[in-house]
Design a protein around this motif. Structure first.
Motif, PDB file in Angstrom:
ATOM      1  N   UNK A   1       0.830  -1.203   0.000  1.00  0.00           N
ATOM      2  CA  UNK A   1       0.000   0.000   0.000  1.00  0.00           C
ATOM      3  C   UNK A   1       0.868   1.258   0.000  1.00  0.00           C
ATOM      4  N   UNK A   2       1.935   1.222   0.808  1.00  0.00           N
ATOM      5  CA  UNK A   2       2.850   2.359   0.881  1.00  0.00           C
ATOM      6  C   UNK A   2       3.588   2.544  -0.443  1.00  0.00           C
ATOM      7  N   UNK A   3       4.006   1.435  -1.042  1.00  0.00           N
ATOM      8  CA  UNK A   3       4.721   1.513  -2.326  1.00  0.00           C
ATOM      9  C   UNK A   3       3.820   2.127  -3.387  1.00  0.00           C
ATOM     10  N   UNK A   4       2.567   1.698  -3.441  1.00  0.00           N
ATOM     11  CA  UNK A   4       1.626   2.247  -4.422  1.00  0.00           C
ATOM     12  C   UNK A   4       1.477   3.757  -4.223  1.00  0.00           C
ATOM     13  N   UNK A   5       1.342   4.197  -2.982  1.00  0.00           N
ATOM     14  CA  UNK A   5       1.189   5.627  -2.701  1.00  0.00           C
ATOM     15  C   UNK A   5       2.434   6.406  -3.124  1.00  0.00           C
ATOM     16  N   UNK A   6       3.597   5.856  -2.800  1.00  0.00           N
ATOM     17  CA  UNK A   6       4.846   6.540  -3.163  1.00  0.00           C
ATOM     18  C   UNK A   6       4.965   6.678  -4.679  1.00  0.00           C
ATOM     19  N   UNK A   7       4.716   5.587  -5.405  1.00  0.00           N
ATOM     20  CA  UNK A   7       4.808   5.643  -6.867  1.00  0.00           C
ATOM     21  C   UNK A   7       3.805   6.637  -7.435  1.00  0.00           C
ATOM     22  N   UNK A   8       2.583   6.632  -6.923  1.00  0.00           N
ATOM     23  CA  UNK A   8       1.568   7.577  -7.392  1.00  0.00           C
ATOM     24  C   UNK A   8       1.981   9.015  -7.103  1.00  0.00           C
ATOM     25  N   UNK A   9       2.531   9.252  -5.886  1.00  0.00           N
ATOM     26  CA  UNK A   9       2.999  10.592  -5.517  1.00  0.00           C
ATOM     27  C   UNK A   9       4.157  11.052  -6.398  1.00  0.00           C
TER      28      UNK A   9
END
Length: 132
Positions: A16-24
């Protein structure tokens, strides 16, 4: 993409954190969509990247560096099975946390709590023996 996910995973970030970081960071999927944790999970499995764990690939220690107990460690300290610890967690008799679902439990237990649970266990065991 693979390198970035591997790097974030190695740093201990969950899907979940990885997805948020990539999206950001403005990174998009092959179809131009935002990443979700499901996408990251699928990519990790496809590329053979293991789930980030607080203890890497090693077995859970009886106690974590912060002094909390693993399920196995709490079970040994109290003198019960690991399943009993899961029951205690569900009943609120012991308190613990997971960084995310599927990660190892970190259970907070004081010596007073351990003594209290052991006394409870002795009372329960005695009453079962006398009930026959």
């Amino acid at each position: 993409m693979r390198e970035r996910i591997t790097q974030l995973n190695a740093a201990g970030d969950m899907d979940r954190q990885i997805a948020k970081i990539l999206n950001d960071e403005g990174v998009r999927s092959a179809r131009g969509k935002l990443f979700s944790y499901e996408n990251i999970w699928l990519l990790r499995h496809r590329w053979g990247i293991p789930t980030a764990k607080i203890n890497g690939v090693a077995a859970n220690p009886p106690r974590w560096p912060d002094g909390t107990y693993s399920v196995q460690g709490a079970a040994a300290a109290i003198g019960v099975t690991a399943q009993t610890i899961f029951d205690y967690l569900a009943q609120g008799l012991v308190h613990g946390r997971q960084s995310t679902k599927g990660q190892p439990w970190q259970i907070s237990l004081s010596s007073d709590q351990i003594d209290q649970l052991q006394r409870r266990l002795q009372r329960t065991r005695r009453s079962r023996k006398g009930a026959s």
